[in-house]
Design a protein around this motif. Structure first.
Motif, PDB file in Angstrom:
ATOM      1  N   PHE A  84       0.857  -1.196   0.000  1.00 43.14           N
ATOM      2  CA  PHE A  84       0.000   0.000   0.000  1.00 43.14           C
ATOM      3  C   PHE A  84       0.889   1.240   0.000  1.00 43.14           C
ATOM      4  O   PHE A  84       1.701   1.436   0.909  1.00 43.14           O
ATOM      5  CB  PHE A  84      -0.893  -0.021   1.253  1.00 43.14           C
ATOM      6  CG  PHE A  84      -1.755   1.212   1.385  1.00 43.14           C
ATOM      7  CD1 PHE A  84      -2.890   1.373   0.593  1.00 43.14           C
ATOM      8  CD2 PHE A  84      -1.433   2.219   2.294  1.00 43.14           C
ATOM      9  CE1 PHE A  84      -3.682   2.520   0.702  1.00 43.14           C
ATOM     10  CE2 PHE A  84      -2.215   3.357   2.408  1.00 43.14           C
ATOM     11  CZ  PHE A  84      -3.336   3.507   1.610  1.00 43.14           C
ATOM     12  N   ALA A 113      -6.190  -0.044   4.841  1.00 36.31           N
ATOM     13  CA  ALA A 113      -5.414  -0.959   3.998  1.00 36.31           C
ATOM     14  C   ALA A 113      -5.061  -2.241   4.765  1.00 36.31           C
ATOM     15  O   ALA A 113      -5.220  -3.351   4.249  1.00 36.31           O
ATOM     16  CB  ALA A 113      -4.140  -0.262   3.504  1.00 36.31           C
ATOM     17  N   THR A 148       1.766   5.346   0.022  1.00 37.70           N
ATOM     18  CA  THR A 148       1.235   6.494   0.787  1.00 37.70           C
ATOM     19  C   THR A 148       1.609   7.845   0.189  1.00 37.70           C
ATOM     20  O   THR A 148       1.423   8.872   0.840  1.00 37.70           O
ATOM     21  CB  THR A 148       1.718   6.422   2.256  1.00 37.70           C
ATOM     22  OG1 THR A 148       3.153   6.503   2.258  1.00 37.70           O
ATOM     23  CG2 THR A 148       1.269   5.140   2.945  1.00 37.70           C
ATOM     24  N   ASN A 178      -6.220   5.835   6.386  1.00 37.07           N
ATOM     25  CA  ASN A 178      -6.045   5.082   5.135  1.00 37.07           C
ATOM     26  C   ASN A 178      -5.172   3.845   5.336  1.00 37.07           C
ATOM     27  O   ASN A 178      -5.443   2.781   4.785  1.00 37.07           O
ATOM     28  CB  ASN A 178      -5.446   5.964   4.035  1.00 37.07           C
ATOM     29  CG  ASN A 178      -6.427   6.995   3.495  1.00 37.07           C
ATOM     30  OD1 ASN A 178      -7.517   7.184   4.031  1.00 37.07           O
ATOM     31  ND2 ASN A 178      -6.056   7.680   2.445  1.00 37.07           N
ATOM     32  N   THR A 227      -2.481   2.326  -4.455  1.00 33.09           N
ATOM     33  CA  THR A 227      -3.086   3.018  -3.325  1.00 33.09           C
ATOM     34  C   THR A 227      -4.522   3.384  -3.644  1.00 33.09           C
ATOM     35  O   THR A 227      -4.923   3.417  -4.815  1.00 33.09           O
ATOM     36  CB  THR A 227      -2.265   4.290  -2.989  1.00 33.09           C
ATOM     37  OG1 THR A 227      -2.684   4.790  -1.719  1.00 33.09           O
ATOM     38  CG2 THR A 227      -2.436   5.376  -4.043  1.00 33.09           C
TER      39      THR A 227
END
Ligand SMILES: NC(=O)C1=CN([C@@H]2O[C@H](COP(=O)(O)OP(=O)(O)OC[C@H]3O[C@@H](n4cnc5c(N)ncnc54)[C@H](O)[C@@H]3O)[C@@H](O)[C@H]2O)C=CC1
Ligand SMILES: O=CCc1c[nH]c2ccccc12
Length: 298
Positions: free
Chosen positions: A19, A36, A21, A32, A233
């Motif tokens: 994931f 994830a 960022t 977030n 993402t």
């Protein structure tokens, strides 16, 4: 085929999907990242320059996950003139960690023309145990060749990879495969986010319809077919769930070839690549220094 266990040249295994960022505002990062992790990500990618390592760290703390159950990558981006030794300590402090799993030189611009010297600073960090694996990002073959005499071969090259740049990137992918440097693919969804309506859309949408999946899943499955780590993402939970479900999506050889043939008809690296070439300002500054030097000699 489920996500592969990708074994780095130092023996460590990196989860095949991470994931990312980048561009997530600080106030949204913690939420977030938690989302994830909640949907199944066990690999988080950040960087000194993203300005959100503190919030990534807060999310990690909140999950209560065992350190060995999450893979954390961050990057030395040269913020405020920091060198790697100082930057890693700042990053670890913000992340609330005693080590990162992977530490990368964010761009070759940070170390050119003394690439080996910059890499030796990364090797020191590895020796101290502050990063379990070390690698690079946005490096070209010519940059990597400078490291052929290094004590440690980079474990990873994190690069731009999507169908519109694949053909031109193939020599770099082949070089990395030959040296056992693994690839992380960033911005894999560019055909949908930045270049919708391009030639890749046709096969991607046709494959998506045939398999009953979303077009973004087809693009991520294409990266998976290359054996690269996928970095993507979203702030949306349903999208993240679709990314994780790519574990169960396999393209046929014909699908892969159709995507690549369409990609070769697109705009190519010159349209998308940003973090590799020397900065225009850098060159101008170099030229100014050269002229001043010549004037002094005259
Ligand atoms: N080392 C480096 O220089 C770089 C590293 N990265 C890393 O890679 C990560 C991922 O890169 P990104 O460019 O963000 O990835 P990406 O190409 O996967 O794009 C993600 C975006 O696509 C959107 N998206 C998903 N499905 C879509 C659809 N069907 N239609 C339209 N939009 C859709 C998502 O909502 C999200 O905003 C970053 O967060 C960062 O961690 C990214 C860029 C440079
Ligand atoms: O990682 C994403 C793109 C990016 C943003 N700032 C920098 C600085 C150096 C290399 C890449 C990037």
């Amino acid at each position: 085929m489920p996500f592969q266990e990708i074994k780095l040249n130092d023996g460590r295994i990196i989860p095949q999907i991470g994931f990312g960022t980048w561009k997530i505002p600080q106030e949204k990062t913690q939420d977030n990242v938690l989302t994830a992790i909640d949907v199944g990500f066990d690999h988080i990618d950040t960087a000194q320059v993203y300005g959100n390592e503190l919030q990534v760290g807060e999310a990690l703390k909140e999950t209560g996950l065992k350190r060995s159950d999450i893979w954390v990558t961050t990057k030395w981006s040269g913020v405020a003139g920091t060198r790697p030794a100082q930057a890693i300590k700042q990053s670890l402090e913000k992340l609330g960690l005693s080590y990162v799993d992977l530490y990368l030189i964010h761009s070759p611009r940070l170390v050119r023309p003394n690439i080996l010297q910059g890499w030796e600073e990364m090797q020191d960090i590895h020796k101290q145990g502050l990063a379990k694996s070390i690698g690079v990002s946005n490096f070209l073959v010519s940059d990597l060749q400078e490291l052929e005499s290094a004590a440690i071969t980079p474990a990873m090259n994190q690069i731009l990879l999507h169908p519109y740049v694949y053909k031109q990137t193939k020599p770099l992918l082949d070089y990395c495969a030959q040296k056992d440097i693994k690839i992380e693919a960033y911005s894999p969804l560019i055909p949908l986010t930045t270049y919708p309506g391009g030639p890749v859309d046709k096969p991607v949408y046709a494959i998506a319809e045939r398999l009953g999946v979303a077009p973004e899943q087809v693009l991520l499955a294409w990266i998976k077919s290359k054996g690269a780590v996928i970095l993507s993402t979203s702030s949306k939970k349903d999208r993240l769930e679709r990314y994780i479900a790519v574990a169960d999506i396999d393209l046929t050889e014909e699908d892969v070839e159709a995507i690549e043939a369409a990609g070769a008809k697109g705009p190519g690296l010159a349209r998308f690549r940003k973090y590799v070439k020397p900065l225009a300002l850098g060159l101008a500054a170099q030229a100014a220094v050269y002229v001043a030097y010549k004037c002094l000699l005259a």
